[in-house]
Design a protein around this motif. Sequence first.
Motif, PDB file in Angstrom:
ATOM      1  N   ILE A  85       5.135  28.890  24.138  1.00 46.86           N
ATOM      2  CA  ILE A  85       5.117  28.084  25.355  1.00 46.86           C
ATOM      3  C   ILE A  85       4.571  28.906  26.518  1.00 46.86           C
ATOM      4  O   ILE A  85       4.992  30.032  26.753  1.00 46.86           O
ATOM      5  N   PHE A 106       6.145  19.489  26.889  1.00 46.96           N
ATOM      6  CA  PHE A 106       5.825  18.873  25.603  1.00 46.96           C
ATOM      7  C   PHE A 106       6.549  17.532  25.523  1.00 46.96           C
ATOM      8  O   PHE A 106       7.777  17.477  25.390  1.00 46.96           O
ATOM      9  N   GLY A 109       9.084  16.342  22.735  1.00 46.18           N
ATOM     10  CA  GLY A 109      10.372  16.993  22.591  1.00 46.18           C
ATOM     11  C   GLY A 109      10.331  18.160  21.630  1.00 46.18           C
ATOM     12  O   GLY A 109       9.277  18.728  21.337  1.00 46.18           O
ATOM     13  N   ASN A 110      11.508  18.504  21.111  1.00 44.49           N
ATOM     14  CA  ASN A 110      11.581  19.656  20.220  1.00 44.49           C
ATOM     15  C   ASN A 110      11.409  19.245  18.763  1.00 44.49           C
ATOM     16  O   ASN A 110      11.407  18.061  18.417  1.00 44.49           O
ATOM     17  N   ASP A 155      15.465  23.279  17.715  1.00 43.87           N
ATOM     18  CA  ASP A 155      15.460  22.697  19.059  1.00 43.87           C
ATOM     19  C   ASP A 155      14.954  23.686  20.102  1.00 43.87           C
ATOM     20  O   ASP A 155      14.995  23.396  21.302  1.00 43.87           O
ATOM     21  N   LYS A 156      14.458  24.854  19.659  1.00 43.92           N
ATOM     22  CA  LYS A 156      13.798  25.806  20.545  1.00 43.92           C
ATOM     23  C   LYS A 156      12.300  25.853  20.279  1.00 43.92           C
ATOM     24  O   LYS A 156      11.584  26.694  20.814  1.00 43.92           O
ATOM     25  N   TYR A 158       8.811  23.447  20.151  1.00 39.65           N
ATOM     26  CA  TYR A 158       8.385  22.209  20.802  1.00 39.65           C
ATOM     27  C   TYR A 158       7.107  21.663  20.179  1.00 39.65           C
ATOM     28  O   TYR A 158       6.281  22.409  19.647  1.00 39.65           O
TER      29      TYR A 158
END
Length: 415
Positions: A85, A106, A109-110, A155-156, A158
Motif C-alpha cells: 500500500i 482500495f 476492501g480487504n 484483513d491486512k 487489500y
Amino acid sequence: MADAGHNDGDDEIAEVDPEGSYCRYKEPVGKGRFKTVFKAFNSQIGIDVAWSKVSAESNHLSEDQLHSVAKDMMTGLELDHPNIIKCFRCWEDEEHGCINLITELFTSGNLRQYRNMHKHLDLKAVKRMAKQILRGLQYLHSMSPSVTHGDLRCDKIYVNGHSGEIKIGDLGLATLLPYRWEEHEGHKGAFDTSVDVFAFGLCMLELITLKQLDPQHCSDWPKLLQEVPDDEARAFIAKCLGPSEQRPTAEQLLADPFFTVRKEPNKLGGGGDGELNASGKNLAALPLDQGGAAGEKRRADDALGGPGAEPEVGSGEASIAVGRLKGEDYEFVFSAKTAENKLHFQLTMLGVTKPGEENQLKRDIEFVFDPEADTADSLAGELSQQFNLSPTDTEICAAALKEYLAKELGSEAND
C-alpha cells in the motif's frame, strides 16, 4: 488542524491536513483494534484516498508510545512496491492525541471480505493472489535492515476488485504489536521474517478453505490443512507452516513448483471462472513480474537513436507478432517470444519527435510476463512511474499490451 466542516459549508468534511491537500469525511469506512479508517479526498490531484487515525486514548498510549507509533508508521512513506500500500502522508497531531496516515484507497476492501463475497474461486486465481502477496513480502524482507510485517492477515491485505491488484497494508505498527500478541504463547519475544511466512501460509489456508484464520487464533490449522483438496497446494502451505527454522523465504516460495502453470482446470469452492476482474476478461491489472519467481530482472536502458530493427528476445522459441501503438509522447512497440509458459517481452518506447527535435528518444525495457500472474494495467502503471508517462500514454501502453494479449490468448484458446 483545521476543522473544515463548517468553514466551507460542507457538513461531510470533518478536517483537512495541515498542508490543505487532503479532506477527510466524517463517516468511517473501516475500524480495527488500533485505528479507524475514513474516506478522504486529495483536492489537488482529484483522487479518493484512505485516511487512518490512531488514537492515543483508545489505545491507552502514553505520549512517548504515541511518538514511537508515529515513527513506526512514517517508515511506510519510504516503501515503494506494486504490492505494498502506498503511503502519501503521515503526521502526529499532538493537540488531539492521534496519528494520521493517508494511503491509497482500495474500494473492494480487504482480502477476507473479497474472498467471502466470491466463494467460487479457481486455484489459479488463488495462485495469482499468493504471488502478489509474496512479492510484497520479498520486497520487505530484502530491505536492509529487513522489514517484518508481524501481523499479516487476510484483513491486512487489500484488493482492487476491478483489476485484481493486491497490496499488503497496515505496516509500521511494531510498537502496537505486543498488544495484538499479548496472549499468544508462540510469538513472544523478537519477530523475524519467518513470522510473515507462517502468516502467509495461514492466509493461503483461509483463501482455500474459507475458514477465518488469524495468527493469534490458529490452533486448528493442522486439522484444517488436511481439508485442502489439492495435494500440491497442501504441500505448499505445509512448508509455510512448518518449524520456523525450516520455513522457506518469500523468495524461495516464489520459485516453488506450486506456481508452475497447469493445463488442467482446478476449481475451489464449486466452480466459477476464477478470474479476479469484474469484466470476466483475463486481463486483470496485476503487478508486473518483479523477477521473484524465476529470478529474472527487468532491465531498462535509455539511448538516443532511431526506431531501428526489431529487437531479438532469446532464440529457438516460437516468434510472436509485434504490437505497436502511437501515443502522446511515445510510440510503444511490443515484441515477445514464449519460453516455459511465459512471454519474454521487449518493449521499445520511441519518443514522438516534436518540431525542432533532431534525435528520437529510444528506451528498451525487457521483462518476463507470466500469464498466470501478470497483466497489463499495472505494467503500464509501473512504466508510468518509472518514466513519468502522461495519463494518455499510460492508457495507450496498457491498451497496446491488452490488445496483444487478447489476440495471443484468444489464438491459444482456439487451438
